[in-house]
Scaffold this motif. Sequence first.
Motif, PDB file in Angstrom:
ATOM      1  N   THR A  28      -0.228  21.123 -53.871  1.00 23.38           N
ATOM      2  CA  THR A  28      -1.284  21.213 -52.847  1.00 23.38           C
ATOM      3  C   THR A  28      -0.736  21.599 -51.475  1.00 23.38           C
ATOM      4  OG1 THR A  28      -1.052  18.811 -52.533  1.00 23.38           O
ATOM      5  CG2 THR A  28      -2.835  19.578 -53.983  1.00 23.38           C
ATOM      6  N   GLU A  29       0.508  22.061 -51.425  1.00 24.14           N
ATOM      7  CA  GLU A  29       1.108  22.459 -50.151  1.00 24.14           C
ATOM      8  C   GLU A  29       0.909  23.953 -49.915  1.00 24.14           C
ATOM      9  OE1 GLU A  29       5.132  21.212 -50.466  1.00 24.14           O
ATOM     10  OE2 GLU A  29       4.645  19.074 -50.331  1.00 24.14           O
ATOM     11  N   VAL A  30       0.350  24.299 -48.758  1.00 22.79           N
ATOM     12  CA  VAL A  30       0.154  25.701 -48.373  1.00 22.79           C
ATOM     13  C   VAL A  30       1.046  25.979 -47.163  1.00 22.79           C
ATOM     14  CG1 VAL A  30      -1.505  27.440 -47.619  1.00 22.79           C
ATOM     15  CG2 VAL A  30      -2.232  25.632 -49.203  1.00 22.79           C
ATOM     16  N   TRP A  31       1.924  26.971 -47.297  1.00 24.89           N
ATOM     17  CA  TRP A  31       2.951  27.206 -46.267  1.00 24.89           C
ATOM     18  C   TRP A  31       2.632  28.377 -45.347  1.00 24.89           C
ATOM     19  CZ3 TRP A  31       7.580  24.406 -45.612  1.00 24.89           C
ATOM     20  CH2 TRP A  31       7.732  23.330 -46.505  1.00 24.89           C
ATOM     21  N   GLU A  32       1.729  29.232 -45.720  1.00 27.44           N
ATOM     22  CA  GLU A  32       1.407  30.412 -44.908  1.00 27.44           C
ATOM     23  C   GLU A  32      -0.095  30.668 -44.959  1.00 27.44           C
ATOM     24  OE1 GLU A  32       3.746  33.598 -46.477  1.00 27.44           O
ATOM     25  OE2 GLU A  32       5.502  33.082 -45.269  1.00 27.44           O
ATOM     26  N   PRO A  33      -0.660  31.261 -43.907  1.00 28.73           N
ATOM     27  CA  PRO A  33       0.005  31.692 -42.661  1.00 28.73           C
ATOM     28  C   PRO A  33       0.170  30.531 -41.691  1.00 28.73           C
ATOM     29  CG  PRO A  33      -2.311  32.225 -42.560  1.00 28.73           C
ATOM     30  CD  PRO A  33      -2.088  31.639 -43.921  1.00 28.73           C
ATOM     31  N   LEU A  34       1.178  30.632 -40.856  1.00 26.10           N
ATOM     32  CA  LEU A  34       1.394  29.616 -39.837  1.00 26.10           C
ATOM     33  C   LEU A  34       0.454  29.862 -38.650  1.00 26.10           C
ATOM     34  CD1 LEU A  34       5.296  29.501 -39.798  1.00 26.10           C
ATOM     35  CD2 LEU A  34       3.754  27.790 -40.762  1.00 26.10           C
ATOM     36  N   PRO A  35      -0.080  28.811 -38.023  1.00 17.64           N
ATOM     37  CA  PRO A  35      -0.933  29.009 -36.846  1.00 17.64           C
ATOM     38  C   PRO A  35      -0.128  29.550 -35.679  1.00 17.64           C
ATOM     39  CG  PRO A  35      -0.456  26.677 -37.138  1.00 17.64           C
ATOM     40  CD  PRO A  35       0.091  27.371 -38.348  1.00 17.64           C
ATOM     41  N   LYS A  36      -0.795  30.342 -34.844  1.00 20.92           N
ATOM     42  CA  LYS A  36      -0.099  30.874 -33.665  1.00 20.92           C
ATOM     43  C   LYS A  36       0.216  29.737 -32.709  1.00 20.92           C
ATOM     44  CE  LYS A  36      -4.134  31.986 -30.787  1.00 20.92           C
ATOM     45  NZ  LYS A  36      -4.832  33.044 -30.022  1.00 20.92           N
ATOM     46  N   ILE A  37       1.255  29.902 -31.931  1.00 18.03           N
ATOM     47  CA  ILE A  37       1.675  28.881 -30.969  1.00 18.03           C
ATOM     48  C   ILE A  37       0.925  29.091 -29.664  1.00 18.03           C
ATOM     49  CG2 ILE A  37       3.593  28.010 -29.588  1.00 18.03           C
ATOM     50  CD1 ILE A  37       5.424  28.767 -31.948  1.00 18.03           C
TER      51      ILE A  37
END
Length: 249
Positions: A28-37
């Motif tokens: 259940t882990e989703v690694w992408e996309p990362l949120p913008k900083i």
Amino acid sequence: MKKIFYQLALAALSLGSFAQNFKVPKTTEVWEPLPKIVTPATTPGGAPSDATILFDGSNMNGWQHTKDKSASKWLLKDGAMIAKKGTGELMTKQEFGSFQLHVEFNMPLDSKKVGYPDGGNSGVFLHGKYEIQIFDSYNNEVPIYANGMAGSVYKQVIPIANAMLKPGEWNSYDIFFTAPKFRYNGSVETPAYVTVLMNGVMVLNHFEIQGTIQYIGIPSYEYYSGKGPIALQEHGSEVAFRNIWIRDL
């Protein structure tokens, strides 16, 4: 019969395996996309790093009059722009879709002397169509219909709280707006929604906007692009504005 039993057994094994997999955290882990900083502001009401500054107190270059798109005739004083009586409504030169908007405003000290409807009366128009009312509603002392008080979507909904400060003190609106979407034939696919914080207090919670604001009559939607300017109303009262910024969502 044996074939059906075999298929059912396989299905049961698959479901068992599927259920077992969800006992493993990685499933259940989703690694992408990362949120913008986005770097937050260091002061209350300050703009985060990805915000567009609409008014910082130095000039009114990003604003124009709604009727003829001429330069602003509002008064620029002490880092605020003030709605001088008879100068008309302002709007941004830029247009926006869905957004987070921060606006600070101040009621004139004589708003109660002037009285309804011109005492401490203004508004923030989203897409130039949907008004978040600005009114001197401090302590509910100035009589006005409840769905026309500060924090209302004008004549559409009563705010769930009155967090208005007294005249002379700076108030803030933090407005979270979801733009409407229209089908190819002009009908509404999804209406506009708005959440509003007044001085940090939620006064509207994901309210479904009923359509363009009407002083007389029932609001309704008409097809448009789903983008529009931010407009500030001049309603015969010298309401002051400062520190206005927006984030596209």
